[in-house]
Scaffold this motif. Structure first.
Motif, PDB file in Angstrom:
ATOM      1  N   GLY A 146     -13.682  11.887  -7.614  1.00 35.79           N
ATOM      2  CA  GLY A 146     -12.503  12.504  -7.018  1.00 35.79           C
ATOM      3  C   GLY A 146     -12.864  13.725  -6.193  1.00 35.79           C
ATOM      4  O   GLY A 146     -12.452  13.863  -5.030  1.00 35.79           O
ATOM      5  N   LEU A 147     -13.650  14.609  -6.771  1.00 39.87           N
ATOM      6  CA  LEU A 147     -14.045  15.833  -6.072  1.00 39.87           C
ATOM      7  C   LEU A 147     -15.038  15.556  -4.945  1.00 39.87           C
ATOM      8  O   LEU A 147     -15.058  16.276  -3.947  1.00 39.87           O
ATOM      9  CB  LEU A 147     -14.647  16.823  -7.070  1.00 39.87           C
ATOM     10  N   ILE A 156      -6.939   2.576  -5.324  1.00 37.01           N
ATOM     11  CA  ILE A 156      -6.071   1.978  -4.292  1.00 37.01           C
ATOM     12  C   ILE A 156      -6.207   2.751  -2.973  1.00 37.01           C
ATOM     13  O   ILE A 156      -6.327   2.161  -1.901  1.00 37.01           O
ATOM     14  CB  ILE A 156      -4.600   1.973  -4.769  1.00 37.01           C
ATOM     15  N   GLY A 157      -6.198   4.092  -3.068  1.00 32.71           N
ATOM     16  CA  GLY A 157      -6.361   4.916  -1.869  1.00 32.71           C
ATOM     17  C   GLY A 157      -7.704   4.692  -1.205  1.00 32.71           C
ATOM     18  O   GLY A 157      -7.798   4.649   0.035  1.00 32.71           O
ATOM     19  N   LEU A 165      -5.646   6.088   7.825  1.00 26.47           N
ATOM     20  CA  LEU A 165      -6.708   6.787   7.099  1.00 26.47           C
ATOM     21  C   LEU A 165      -6.160   8.056   6.441  1.00 26.47           C
ATOM     22  O   LEU A 165      -6.500   8.363   5.298  1.00 26.47           O
ATOM     23  CB  LEU A 165      -7.849   7.146   8.060  1.00 26.47           C
ATOM     24  N   LEU A 166      -5.301   8.760   7.148  1.00 25.14           N
ATOM     25  CA  LEU A 166      -4.688   9.970   6.593  1.00 25.14           C
ATOM     26  C   LEU A 166      -3.813   9.623   5.393  1.00 25.14           C
ATOM     27  O   LEU A 166      -3.831  10.326   4.367  1.00 25.14           O
ATOM     28  CB  LEU A 166      -3.854  10.659   7.676  1.00 25.14           C
ATOM     29  N   THR A 167      -3.063   8.519   5.494  1.00 26.73           N
ATOM     30  CA  THR A 167      -2.241   8.058   4.371  1.00 26.73           C
ATOM     31  C   THR A 167      -3.116   7.718   3.165  1.00 26.73           C
ATOM     32  O   THR A 167      -2.777   8.047   2.017  1.00 26.73           O
ATOM     33  CB  THR A 167      -1.420   6.819   4.784  1.00 26.73           C
ATOM     34  N   ALA A 168      -4.229   7.047   3.423  1.00 26.48           N
ATOM     35  CA  ALA A 168      -5.150   6.681   2.342  1.00 26.48           C
ATOM     36  C   ALA A 168      -5.681   7.917   1.630  1.00 26.48           C
ATOM     37  O   ALA A 168      -5.819   7.925   0.395  1.00 26.48           O
ATOM     38  CB  ALA A 168      -6.314   5.863   2.904  1.00 26.48           C
ATOM     39  N   ARG A 169      -5.966   8.968   2.383  1.00 21.97           N
ATOM     40  CA  ARG A 169      -6.460  10.214   1.785  1.00 21.97           C
ATOM     41  C   ARG A 169      -5.402  10.825   0.868  1.00 21.97           C
ATOM     42  O   ARG A 169      -5.722  11.392  -0.186  1.00 21.97           O
ATOM     43  CB  ARG A 169      -6.840  11.194   2.888  1.00 21.97           C
ATOM     44  N   VAL A 170      -4.145  10.716   1.259  1.00 19.36           N
ATOM     45  CA  VAL A 170      -3.055  11.232   0.428  1.00 19.36           C
ATOM     46  C   VAL A 170      -2.965  10.446  -0.880  1.00 19.36           C
ATOM     47  O   VAL A 170      -2.788  11.018  -1.962  1.00 19.36           O
ATOM     48  CB  VAL A 170      -1.717  11.167   1.197  1.00 19.36           C
ATOM     49  N   GLN A 209      -5.423   8.723  -2.329  1.00 16.80           N
ATOM     50  CA  GLN A 209      -6.608   9.110  -3.110  1.00 16.80           C
ATOM     51  C   GLN A 209      -6.361  10.397  -3.889  1.00 16.80           C
ATOM     52  O   GLN A 209      -6.612  10.477  -5.094  1.00 16.80           O
ATOM     53  CB  GLN A 209      -7.798   9.334  -2.182  1.00 16.80           C
ATOM     54  N   ALA A 210      -5.863  11.402  -3.185  1.00 12.58           N
ATOM     55  CA  ALA A 210      -5.666  12.720  -3.797  1.00 12.58           C
ATOM     56  C   ALA A 210      -4.573  12.704  -4.856  1.00 12.58           C
ATOM     57  O   ALA A 210      -4.590  13.526  -5.776  1.00 12.58           O
ATOM     58  CB  ALA A 210      -5.336  13.748  -2.714  1.00 12.58           C
ATOM     59  N   SER A 211      -3.627  11.775  -4.740  1.00  9.84           N
ATOM     60  CA  SER A 211      -2.583  11.662  -5.762  1.00  9.84           C
ATOM     61  C   SER A 211      -3.188  11.315  -7.120  1.00  9.84           C
ATOM     62  O   SER A 211      -2.676  11.726  -8.164  1.00  9.84           O
ATOM     63  CB  SER A 211      -1.558  10.588  -5.364  1.00  9.84           C
TER      64      SER A 211
END
Length: 493
Positions: free
Chosen positions: A28-29, A93-94, A107-112, A114-116
């Protein structure tokens, strides 16, 4: 009573469980900075500029900043096992979406997404470690966590630089995805339930206030330099960003007042009545800005201005990452023995001096200079990060550990995101406002003069950003003197 654990769990079982959670938190980090050396190629693929591409890092940190306050509620509502596996699954999933992204927006949506997931994993891991390790062993245990918290973001740019030699930037996600899937399977076997469920009521208003408050604040600061436009810096954009920041600050004020009135708040702001916790949090926030900011700017400097490859850029950061990884468990043991104060003072002094040395970057700065100064800087950061954070959390009573870790991680993500955005804004603004020395351009062709001006403007921007980072580091150094030694930081309950 001593502030110690009440959890009955065998050391072997405990260590296996913590190891799995460390792996989850690591991936994650890692993704906070995994794209650092890939940003130039992403800019080229999607035809975007620095202020836009930095959103791939800022949005990740922003979403973490929104999710982490909610994590304290989630930790008290769901079992350790349920929450950790769900968080890993969301992250997977992200990662999959990112690997197939064909537009910048996707790609920006995927990053969001991931961070969730990752926004839950880190505070959950820290809460579990505070539960299963007694206070006298927490320094060493949190030192191991420090390998994850500091080494994962540090190794991200190097790993991505190496992978980009063989794959496109999408390959970064192809590598991470199977690791996450394996971690989910292992977690299903080894993660046990150690956190207590108090089943707090869902406070929808608090969740909304937190999301819009923290999210708006981060978005506003990230947009000051034109991050939500087409890369243009204008008075209008600045006015919009300022309005968003003021609105978010008002919402956050309402959120804080509501939390102080609630019997079971979503985020416990009364943790700030412990002065060492508050002080340690400010110092670690400054450290995160220094860490993430440098890892965002240096690859841009090396690849966009100096024409180094992604691999060369990543390798420049590698010795620093190794230093951070080696030092994290050592500083944990030193903390158990001596406390946080003098580790923090020494570390912040090193960080301040090395950051200052980055304020005079030129087009001819030696590669070896960058390697040595960056590695030395990371050595200083390693002396500060986990010892100071552990000293602060040790001040809190056990029942407030979920809220303490959530507050600490929220503020760190907020500071890292805002700090990175501000440093990038300072960099781009200084470059835009650069006034060339006309005398130095005499005798050059128009093309040569334009290239010279662009290069000098970029260098002016990088140096201005590092000047701001130097000032912040000196502030952190000054505050470190107010931390207490070991004998004065242990509280009894």
């Amino acid at each position: 009573m001593n502030q110690s654990t009440n959890i009955n769990i065998e050391p072997k079982q405990r260590n296996l469980m913590v190891a799995v959670m460390l792996i989850g938190a690591f991936v994650g980090l890692l993704n906070e900075t995994l794209l650092a050396t890939a940003l130039p190629s992403i800019m080229q693929d999607f035809g975007i500029v620095e202020n836009q591409v930095q959103w791939l890092t800022t949005a990740f940190l922003l979403t973490n900043g929104v999710m982490i306050p909610i994590s304290a509620f989630l930790i008290e509502r769901f079992t350790t096992r349920q929450l950790f596996i769900t968080a890993l699954s969301i992250f997977a999933i992200g990662t999959f979406i990112a690997s197939i992204s064909h537009t910048f927006e996707l790609l920006l949506t995927a990053r969001v997404v991931q961070a969730s997931g990752s926004g839950i994993m880190l505070p959950l891991m820290m809460t579990v470690m505070l539960k299963v390790f007694p206070v006298e062993k927490r320094g060493a245990a949190m030192g191991m966590a420090g390998i994850v918290i500091s080494f994962a973001p540090a190794i991200g740019p190097t790993l991505s630089g190496w992978l980009l030699e063989f794959f496109s930037w999408r390959g970064l996600f192809y590598v991470v995805l199977p690791i996450v899937i394996i971690a989910i399977i292992i977690a299903a076997i080894f993660v046990k339930n150690v956190t207590e469920q108090t089943y707090p009521k869902i406070d929808i208003l608090s969740i909304l206030l937190s999301s819009f408050g923290f999210g708006g604040l981060l978005y506003g600061f990230s947009s000051i330099g034109g991050g939500h436009g087409a890369g243009e810096v204008s008075t209008e954009i600045d006015s919009v960003a300022l309005a968003i920041i003021i609105g978010a600050a008002i919402i956050l004020t309402i959120f804080i007042l509501r939390q102080l009135k609630l019997k079971k708040p979503m985020l416990e702001f009364r943790v700030f009545k412990y002065p060492i916790f508050s002080l340690s949090l400010i110092v670690t926030m400054i450290v995160l800005v220094a860490l993430i900011g440098a890892e965002t700017m240096l690859p841009l400097y090396m690849q966009n201005t100096r024409d180094f490859s992604a691999l060369e850029s990543g390798l420049m950061l590698f010795p620093g990452a190794v230093v951070m990884g080696i030092m994290s468990p050592i500083t944990g043991m030193l903390f158990d023995k001596f406390g946080a104060k003098w580790l923090a003072v020494t570390g912040m002094l090193i960080v301040s001096l090395t950051t200052f040395l980055f304020t005079s970057l030129t087009i001819d700065t030696a590669y070896s200079f960058l390697v040595v100064i960056y590695a030395t800087r990371m050595f200083g950061l390693s002396l500060v990060m986990m010892p100071v954070m552990t000293a602060g959390l040790n001040q809190l009573p056990p029942e407030w550990h979920p809220h303490g870790t959530a507050m600490a991680n929220t503020m760190q993500q907020v500071s890292a995101s805002i700090g990175t955005a501000i440093l990038i804004t300072v960099m781009t603004t200084a470059a835009t406002n650069y006034q060339p020395n006309q005398t130095a351009l005499e005798g050059l062709t128009e093309s040569e003069a334009m290239n010279q001006i662009a290069t000098n403007a970029a260098m002016d921007g990088y140096n201005a950003a590092f000047w701001l980072a130097t000032i912040l580091s000196v502030v952190g150094l000054s505050l470190s003197f107010f931390l207490k030694t070991k004998a004065k930081t242990e509280l009894k309950y």
